[in-house]
Design a protein around this motif. Sequence first.
Motif, PDB file in Angstrom:
ATOM      1  N   TRP A 221       0.793  -1.191  -0.017  1.00  0.00           N
ATOM      2  CA  TRP A 221       0.007   0.090   0.084  1.00  0.00           C
ATOM      3  C   TRP A 221       0.895   1.069   0.039  1.00  0.00           C
ATOM      4  N   PHE A 222       2.123   0.934   0.002  1.00  0.00           N
ATOM      5  CA  PHE A 222       3.046   2.272   0.265  1.00  0.00           C
ATOM      6  C   PHE A 222       3.821   2.504  -1.212  1.00  0.00           C
ATOM      7  N   GLY A 223       3.957   1.434  -1.974  1.00  0.00           N
ATOM      8  CA  GLY A 223       4.950   1.598  -3.223  1.00  0.00           C
ATOM      9  C   GLY A 223       4.386   2.352  -4.401  1.00  0.00           C
ATOM     10  N   PRO A 224       5.194   2.820  -5.364  1.00  0.00           N
ATOM     11  CA  PRO A 224       4.658   3.330  -6.391  1.00  0.00           C
ATOM     12  C   PRO A 224       3.679   2.834  -7.251  1.00  0.00           C
ATOM     13  N   ALA A 225       3.391   1.435  -7.102  1.00  0.00           N
ATOM     14  CA  ALA A 225       2.517   0.532  -7.887  1.00  0.00           C
ATOM     15  C   ALA A 225       1.035   1.140  -7.423  1.00  0.00           C
ATOM     16  N   THR A 226       0.853   1.673  -6.284  1.00  0.00           N
ATOM     17  CA  THR A 226      -0.592   2.078  -5.825  1.00  0.00           C
ATOM     18  C   THR A 226      -1.167   3.322  -6.823  1.00  0.00           C
ATOM     19  N   PRO A 227      -2.450   3.569  -6.832  1.00  0.00           N
ATOM     20  CA  PRO A 227      -2.904   4.596  -7.506  1.00  0.00           C
ATOM     21  C   PRO A 227      -2.347   5.878  -7.189  1.00  0.00           C
ATOM     22  N   THR A 228      -2.321   6.846  -7.899  1.00  0.00           N
ATOM     23  CA  THR A 228      -1.703   8.245  -7.628  1.00  0.00           C
ATOM     24  C   THR A 228      -2.817   9.094  -7.125  1.00  0.00           C
ATOM     25  N   SER A 229      -4.151   8.788  -7.188  1.00  0.00           N
ATOM     26  CA  SER A 229      -5.138   9.836  -6.907  1.00  0.00           C
ATOM     27  C   SER A 229      -5.335   9.487  -5.576  1.00  0.00           C
ATOM     28  N   HIS A 230      -5.797  10.709  -4.722  1.00  0.00           N
ATOM     29  CA  HIS A 230      -5.856  10.586  -3.270  1.00  0.00           C
ATOM     30  C   HIS A 230      -6.802   9.492  -2.951  1.00  0.00           C
ATOM     31  N   GLU A 231      -8.214   9.319  -3.681  1.00  0.00           N
ATOM     32  CA  GLU A 231      -9.283   8.536  -3.317  1.00  0.00           C
ATOM     33  C   GLU A 231      -8.497   7.184  -3.601  1.00  0.00           C
ATOM     34  N   GLY A 232      -8.012   6.715  -4.936  1.00  0.00           N
ATOM     35  CA  GLY A 232      -7.406   5.499  -5.347  1.00  0.00           C
ATOM     36  C   GLY A 232      -6.423   5.069  -3.989  1.00  0.00           C
ATOM     37  N   ARG A 233      -5.575   5.883  -3.753  1.00  0.00           N
ATOM     38  CA  ARG A 233      -4.584   5.389  -2.699  1.00  0.00           C
ATOM     39  C   ARG A 233      -4.999   5.225  -1.607  1.00  0.00           C
ATOM     40  N   MET A 234      -5.861   5.989  -1.195  1.00  0.00           N
ATOM     41  CA  MET A 234      -6.479   5.704   0.385  1.00  0.00           C
ATOM     42  C   MET A 234      -7.326   4.605   0.077  1.00  0.00           C
ATOM     43  N   TYR A 235      -7.884   4.047  -1.017  1.00  0.00           N
ATOM     44  CA  TYR A 235      -8.627   2.700  -0.886  1.00  0.00           C
ATOM     45  C   TYR A 235      -7.781   1.508  -0.787  1.00  0.00           C
TER      46      TYR A 235
END
Length: 580
Positions: A221-235
């Motif tokens: 959940w911390f790496g660059p593969a997570t979504p860049t949008s706030h909502e996507g990353r938080m999900y």
Amino acid sequence: MPKTDPTPDSRTDSRTDSKKDSTKASTEWQKHWKARRGRFIEECRQAHERLLADLKCPTTAQDRVLADIIGVSAASLHWKEHNYDVLASDKASFRKVLPIMRYDDFAEVIERETRTKGGTLTCSPVLRWLKTSGTTGTPKRVPYTLHWLLTYRIPAMMAMWGTYLEHHPELLAHPYATLDTQTVREDVSDFVHGVEHQAVSNRHPQINTRDWNPPWYEAPWFGPATPTSHEGRMYHRIRHLLGRNLHYISSINPSTLISLRDLIEAHGKSLVRDLREGTVDGEPWGEPDPAAADHLAAVLEKPGFSLKDVWPSLTLYSCWLSASAGLYQSKLDAVFPGVAKLPFMSCGTEGVTTIPVDDTPHSQPLAISQAFFEFVPAEVPLGELVERGEPVETLLFDEVEAGRDYHLIMSQGNGLYRLWTGDIYHVDRIEGGTGGVPWIHFVRRDGVFHSFTGEKITEAQVTQAIEQGVAEQGLDMGLYMCGPKWGEPPHYVALVESHGSDKGVDAELSGRIDEALKTINIEYASKRDSGRLRPIEVVTVPHDAINAYVEGRRAAGNATQYKYKPFQQDIDFVADIVGD
């Protein structure tokens, strides 16, 4: 050739392979966590101890910092061109010879530095350029040098986490114990002559082995593969940590923590489905977790559920807790009932001002080992003096007085010397008596005020008046927003979150706040008494009305450092929140 759908068997094989890949990835990041944990704890402990030692000998620390700044800058092109290398050798000559500067005053030399990548402002290579988090105007380019990274910025982070670990060692009890939203890892797409230009909160790519490297650095959940949008990353963060014994959630801004809870409510059904199916956003990831799915489903049935309901194991959260961020406290109390809190450091892209050493929420000691600090009383028109190039007498840390506000000037190890950012701090107390370290908190930005007729109302004054009026009325209070409304005569309009709002309450509250403003600001009183200003108009709105508006304006590029601003330059927000 047209694309054909995969056969059922191939789809099954694909999902099986994906689960195998995710299981392997899960194993690898936990190996990194376990290998890194012990060393990380020791690094944070040592940085914390060094900070405490410097706070006991602040003069020695400031002398060391200034000597270091002169040492790393003296041979630079800029210093030699202005003879600073010859003329500035100690506190007295440094303050006499080098002028107080604003960021824009460095524009020409920074432009040169973008091409030399070091050697212009200091004799340390520029590894990346830090950009401000604002959404308007041209982003700043703050040089992030190797020397600044190793000597100041990373030790500051380590010292702060040393405080957190001292008070709450459970945050490293196991790989799922901490959710860090203070920092992110995002691929960089903006460059200045080949050097990355990114937010200070983006800790990617890693520069060397001494760069920021917490145990969870490789977490999914911390790496660059997570979504860049706030909502996507938080999900993704939420999904990976549901069903785990999460102890600690870290953030810079309190709005991020409120947003975390709201996103769980908004995407609850999808999260429950992902837990039941062993997926993340519909894609295979690990094994199904029906127990976690059942728990979340039950929590979602509870009106006004808290993050403590979602994670009963929570013991700590951290974020900014002073100035306008403090207005979130009632919301944080509702989201984290019974959970301990610790403050985040007072800092900006340009440097660190305070580092927390305990759980005092609204004040922390000056970060005596992070910069060479100077102060100017807030009533001095510093902007006008700097604009005219006039000399300004400054005070050192051991010359300020408790109870007063000051402009803060700091010289950094990255070459930005005697930088005045416009920030004003209040000295709450002096720790250790005469010559001790001032405990301070951010109050406001210089020049950020409204003035129809010369009253120059500041955000701090409006905040004080609203809090006083709300308390006198016996109401609760959340966030507020205030702006100027032009007319004949003009007046101010404020929206204040409060339960049980109605027109009768609004009228009485407006009167109380107007009277408070008269007491706080004598020019406002004069303009009101002479009829040049109408009384402030206060409208109470439901709790979370302003928070929802603020969150709706959060941009993807500055989500981590996004700041709520109660003081607005117009009243466009009124129509968006309550209509015409």
